[in-house]
Design a protein around this motif. Structure first.
Motif, mmCIF file in Angstrom:
data_model
loop_
_atom_site.group_PDB
_atom_site.id
_atom_site.type_symbol
_atom_site.label_atom_id
_atom_site.label_comp_id
_atom_site.label_asym_id
_atom_site.label_seq_id
_atom_site.Cartn_x
_atom_site.Cartn_y
_atom_site.Cartn_z
ATOM 1 N N VAL A 38 0.836 -1.196 0.000
ATOM 2 C CA VAL A 38 0.000 0.000 0.000
ATOM 3 C C VAL A 38 0.874 1.250 0.000
ATOM 4 O O VAL A 38 1.719 1.421 0.870
ATOM 5 C CB VAL A 38 -0.942 0.010 1.228
ATOM 6 N N VAL A 52 -8.049 -1.482 0.606
ATOM 7 C CA VAL A 52 -6.983 -1.973 1.468
ATOM 8 C C VAL A 52 -7.144 -3.491 1.544
ATOM 9 O O VAL A 52 -8.140 -3.980 2.096
ATOM 10 C CB VAL A 52 -7.057 -1.350 2.885
ATOM 11 N N ALA A 70 -5.529 0.789 -2.581
ATOM 12 C CA ALA A 70 -4.807 1.225 -1.404
ATOM 13 C C ALA A 70 -3.358 1.557 -1.715
ATOM 14 O O ALA A 70 -2.718 2.295 -0.987
ATOM 15 C CB ALA A 70 -4.865 0.147 -0.332
ATOM 16 N N ASP A 71 -2.815 1.008 -2.758
ATOM 17 C CA ASP A 71 -1.444 1.337 -3.108
ATOM 18 C C ASP A 71 -1.378 2.645 -3.864
ATOM 19 O O ASP A 71 -0.322 3.077 -4.279
ATOM 20 C CB ASP A 71 -0.814 0.223 -3.939
#
Length: 152
Positions: A38, A52, A70-71
């Motif tokens: 993330v 996430v 989420a990344d």
């Protein structure tokens, strides 16, 4: 917000907010959140979905209408490193992406994004994604993580 957060759902953020702000607005991560890939420093795009993943979960990889994983890359209908305008593969194009777009890739912050752009400026277009290994600061492990997410 979706996935391993305390309160999944829509969160409202100020322009220029980052993934970490979205996670915080959703009450933080769940105990089983997997933050290894993330990019909490990535900027969140308006209307984006932030996903996430949970430990042992593989996030979706297909491209769609401009969500953010989420990344820091597109998600939901779009997978890690994807935005609909990046093409059918859903990958970040190393030859056209600006610094902000490159920073949507896992572990790519402002410094590394600028190194990628500097390499492209000095050497010309990337002819294949594997050419990314010539950029200072990108090692074997990072290459393995980035190759499925980038295109030329």
């Amino acid at each position: 917000m979706a996935g391993a957060v305390q309160r999944p759902g829509v969160v409202r953020l100020a322009p220029g907010s980052r993934i970490v702000d979205a996670v915080e607005a959703a009450g933080g991560t769940a105990a089983d959140a997997d933050l290894a890939g993330v990019n909490l420093a990535a900027l969140v795009e308006d209307g984006a979905m932030v996903l996430v993943p949970r430990i042992g979960e593989n996030p979706p990889r297909t491209a769609g209408a401009g969500g953010t994983a989420a990344d820091g890359s597109a998600s939901g209908a779009a997978g890690f490193g994807a935005r609909a305008e990046d093409g059918a593969s859903g990958s970040v194009n190393l030859n056209t992406a600006d610094s902000t777009r490159l920073q949507t890739l896992p572990r790519v912050g402002p410094v590394l994004a600028e190194r990628i752009i500097a390499w492209r400026t000095e050497h010309g277009r990337f002819s294949r994604p594997e050419d990314l290994d010539a950029v200072p600061g990108i090692g074997e492990a990072m290459m393995a993580a980035l190759l499925p997410l980038v295109t030329v």
